[in-house]
Design an enzyme around this catalytic site. Sequence first.
Site, PDB file in Angstrom:
ATOM      1  N   ARG A 246      46.742  46.157  47.322  1.00 50.17           N
ATOM      2  CA  ARG A 246      46.266  47.290  46.537  1.00 50.17           C
ATOM      3  C   ARG A 246      45.347  48.121  47.417  1.00 50.17           C
ATOM      4  NH1 ARG A 246      49.832  46.336  43.587  1.00 50.17           N
ATOM      5  NH2 ARG A 246      49.789  45.914  41.337  1.00 50.17           N
ATOM      6  N   GLU A 275      46.402  56.410  44.304  1.00 46.31           N
ATOM      7  CA  GLU A 275      47.829  56.643  44.033  1.00 46.31           C
ATOM      8  C   GLU A 275      48.041  57.419  42.743  1.00 46.31           C
ATOM      9  OE1 GLU A 275      50.255  53.105  44.066  1.00 46.31           O
ATOM     10  OE2 GLU A 275      49.191  52.352  45.816  1.00 46.31           O
ATOM     11  N   HIS A 296      54.332  52.886  47.807  1.00 49.83           N
ATOM     12  CA  HIS A 296      54.230  51.700  46.930  1.00 49.83           C
ATOM     13  C   HIS A 296      55.624  51.176  46.543  1.00 49.83           C
ATOM     14  CE1 HIS A 296      51.461  49.568  43.815  1.00 49.83           C
ATOM     15  NE2 HIS A 296      52.479  48.788  44.178  1.00 49.83           N
TER      16      HIS A 296
HETATM   17  N1  NAI Z   1      53.045  46.571  47.036  1.00 52.23           N
HETATM   18  C1  NAI Z   1      53.715  46.013  46.050  1.00 52.23           C
HETATM   19  O1  NAI Z   1      54.739  46.532  45.618  1.00 52.23           O
HETATM   20  C2  NAI Z   1      53.225  44.741  45.462  1.00 52.23           C
HETATM   21  C3  NAI Z   1      51.906  44.381  45.545  1.00 52.23           C
HETATM   22  N2  NAI Z   1      51.481  43.208  44.984  1.00 52.23           N
HETATM   23  C4  NAI Z   1      50.061  42.870  45.131  1.00 52.23           C
HETATM   24  O2  NAI Z   1      49.964  41.633  45.812  1.00 52.23           O
HETATM   25  C5  NAI Z   1      48.938  40.871  45.219  1.00 52.23           C
HETATM   26  C6  NAI Z   1      49.114  39.408  45.548  1.00 52.23           C
HETATM   27  O3  NAI Z   1      50.229  38.875  44.873  1.00 52.23           O
HETATM   28  P1  NAI Z   1      50.525  37.303  44.880  1.00 52.23           P
HETATM   29  O4  NAI Z   1      50.572  36.785  46.259  1.00 52.23           O
HETATM   30  O5  NAI Z   1      51.690  37.098  44.010  1.00 52.23           O
HETATM   31  O6  NAI Z   1      49.213  36.758  44.172  1.00 52.23           O
HETATM   32  P2  NAI Z   1      48.590  35.310  44.276  1.00 52.23           P
HETATM   33  O7  NAI Z   1      47.652  35.195  43.142  1.00 52.23           O
HETATM   34  O8  NAI Z   1      49.660  34.290  44.429  1.00 52.23           O
HETATM   35  O9  NAI Z   1      47.790  35.351  45.659  1.00 52.23           O
HETATM   36  C7  NAI Z   1      46.607  36.048  45.843  1.00 52.23           C
HETATM   37  C8  NAI Z   1      45.698  35.209  46.721  1.00 52.23           C
HETATM   38  O10 NAI Z   1      44.531  35.970  46.993  1.00 52.23           O
HETATM   39  C9  NAI Z   1      43.417  35.075  46.935  1.00 52.23           C
HETATM   40  N3  NAI Z   1      42.189  35.788  46.644  1.00 52.23           N
HETATM   41  C10 NAI Z   1      41.786  36.341  45.483  1.00 52.23           C
HETATM   42  N4  NAI Z   1      40.553  36.856  45.606  1.00 52.23           N
HETATM   43  C11 NAI Z   1      40.169  36.638  46.884  1.00 52.23           C
HETATM   44  C12 NAI Z   1      38.995  36.941  47.625  1.00 52.23           C
HETATM   45  N5  NAI Z   1      37.935  37.545  47.048  1.00 52.23           N
HETATM   46  N6  NAI Z   1      38.960  36.569  48.912  1.00 52.23           N
HETATM   47  C13 NAI Z   1      39.997  35.923  49.473  1.00 52.23           C
HETATM   48  N7  NAI Z   1      41.127  35.596  48.825  1.00 52.23           N
HETATM   49  C14 NAI Z   1      41.219  35.967  47.548  1.00 52.23           C
HETATM   50  C15 NAI Z   1      43.776  34.094  45.822  1.00 52.23           C
HETATM   51  O11 NAI Z   1      43.038  32.898  45.941  1.00 52.23           O
HETATM   52  C16 NAI Z   1      45.254  33.902  46.056  1.00 52.23           C
HETATM   53  O12 NAI Z   1      45.506  32.825  46.927  1.00 52.23           O
HETATM   54  C17 NAI Z   1      49.048  41.234  43.728  1.00 52.23           C
HETATM   55  O13 NAI Z   1      47.848  40.992  43.042  1.00 52.23           O
HETATM   56  C18 NAI Z   1      49.380  42.702  43.777  1.00 52.23           C
HETATM   57  O14 NAI Z   1      48.198  43.457  43.761  1.00 52.23           O
HETATM   58  C19 NAI Z   1      52.331  42.364  44.359  1.00 52.23           C
HETATM   59  C20 NAI Z   1      53.657  42.675  44.260  1.00 52.23           C
HETATM   60  C21 NAI Z   1      54.211  43.881  44.780  1.00 52.23           C
HETATM   61  O1  LIG Z   2      52.615  46.448  42.912  1.00 52.88           O
HETATM   62  C1  LIG Z   2      53.403  45.965  42.174  1.00 52.88           C
HETATM   63  C2  LIG Z   2      53.144  44.849  41.326  1.00 52.88           C
HETATM   64  O2  LIG Z   2      54.072  44.434  40.612  1.00 52.88           O
HETATM   65  O3  LIG Z   2      52.016  44.355  41.320  1.00 52.88           O
END
Ligand code: NAI
Ligand SMILES: O=CC(=O)O
Length: 333
Positions: A246, A275, A296
């Site tokens: 993000r 965005e 995005h």
């Molecule tokens: N660009 C895009 O189209 C997409 C973006 N995303 C973004 O990716 C992010 C991550 O997705 P996932 O890997 O599925 O989530 P997840 O929850 O599996 O992994 C996120 C990791 O970040 C860690 N984390 C959280 N706060 C933290 C901090 N303060 N310091 C260090 N580590 C921290 C968590 O412990 C976790 O291991 C989503 O929240 C979303 O914002 C997700 C899908 C698509």
């Molecule tokens: O950024 C996309 C999402 O599904 O999160």
Amino acid sequence: MTTKKKTKVYITRKLPDAVETRMRELFDAELNIDDTPRSAAQLAAAMKSADVLVPTVTDRIDAALIDEAGPQLKLIASFSNGTDHIDVEAAARKGITVTNTPNVLTEDTADMTMALILAVPRRLGEGARVLTDRPGEWAGWSPTWMLGRRIHGKRIGIVGMGRIGTAVARRAKAFGLSIHYHNRKRVTATTEDELEATYWESLDQMLARVDIVSVNCPSTPATFHLLSARRLALLQPTAYLVNTARGDVIDEAALIKSLREGKLAGAGLDVFENEPAVNPKLIKLANEGKVVLLPHMSSATIEGRIDMGDKVIINIRAFMDGHRPPNRVLPGR
Ligand SMILES: NC(=O)C1=CN([C@@H]2O[C@H](COP(=O)(O)OP(=O)(O)OC[C@H]3O[C@@H](n4cnc5c(N)ncnc54)[C@H](O)[C@@H]3O)[C@@H](O)[C@H]2O)C=CC1
Ligand SMILES: O=CC(=O)O
């Protein structure tokens, strides 16, 4: 015989046809056929009458909207992995359950992250534009032209080693990068062994030592500007930064300053602080070949979107049948 009233589901954006067809079969579904983003007033009206709201990342479901929701709104089943656009605490206070669509976008997002990790140091966008935007400029292969930086053998530092971060690490390892990561907590020993990953409790220390940073943590109050001006200054001037998480996890103004002053070699960004507005200074940097910008689209695959729709439907059905939905998002996570 009485017929059961169908659940009233309000969907804020156009979804794949197959998903919308299924939604119509199962629910009293209000679709957004022309895909016009809904205003706050339209969302407020919908939340006064629907049983279930299906928003996505472009809808800001804040505390004010949630507080005004009608008593029948019991579920916000987001068509997204991230849930930073929803005030999950406010929803919990009002007794509204929130769900998301994790896992099904992991591999697609990791693929695009890896694409940016390759594209920026290897000048992929710049090279492609030579042929399409400046036809005739290419005078043929030259030993000293279009030189990028080698990926193989470098160190990647992953900020947020969750589902996507781990999937990025697997890809990066296959490309010969050594894996470093910073996370709220350490991943299992099995995962560390598989990835030969080094855990850094101190983000600052990791940033100072890696060649490429990949941001893969969610946007939360704790991660707002996690990559601050101070932390960006810890990066080596030869380092690259990739963000597919993000926009607000990075202080974008500070990033632009670092790039302009040559304190950072380049960046690959799929997400932005405001965005869909993109800072014109970033576009200028893209034209100068210092950054690669994507709108995005890291999770944008047909398969992924259909899988996300299936997850939304499963969450709604489980919830309406009185079960705990599989992808419940708890406050504070
Ligand atoms: N660009 C895009 O189209 C997409 C973006 N995303 C973004 O990716 C992010 C991550 O997705 P996932 O890997 O599925 O989530 P997840 O929850 O599996 O992994 C996120 C990791 O970040 C860690 N984390 C959280 N706060 C933290 C901090 N303060 N310091 C260090 N580590 C921290 C968590 O412990 C976790 O291991 C989503 O929240 C979303 O914002 C997700 C899908 C698509
Ligand atoms: O950024 C996309 C999402 O599904 O999160």
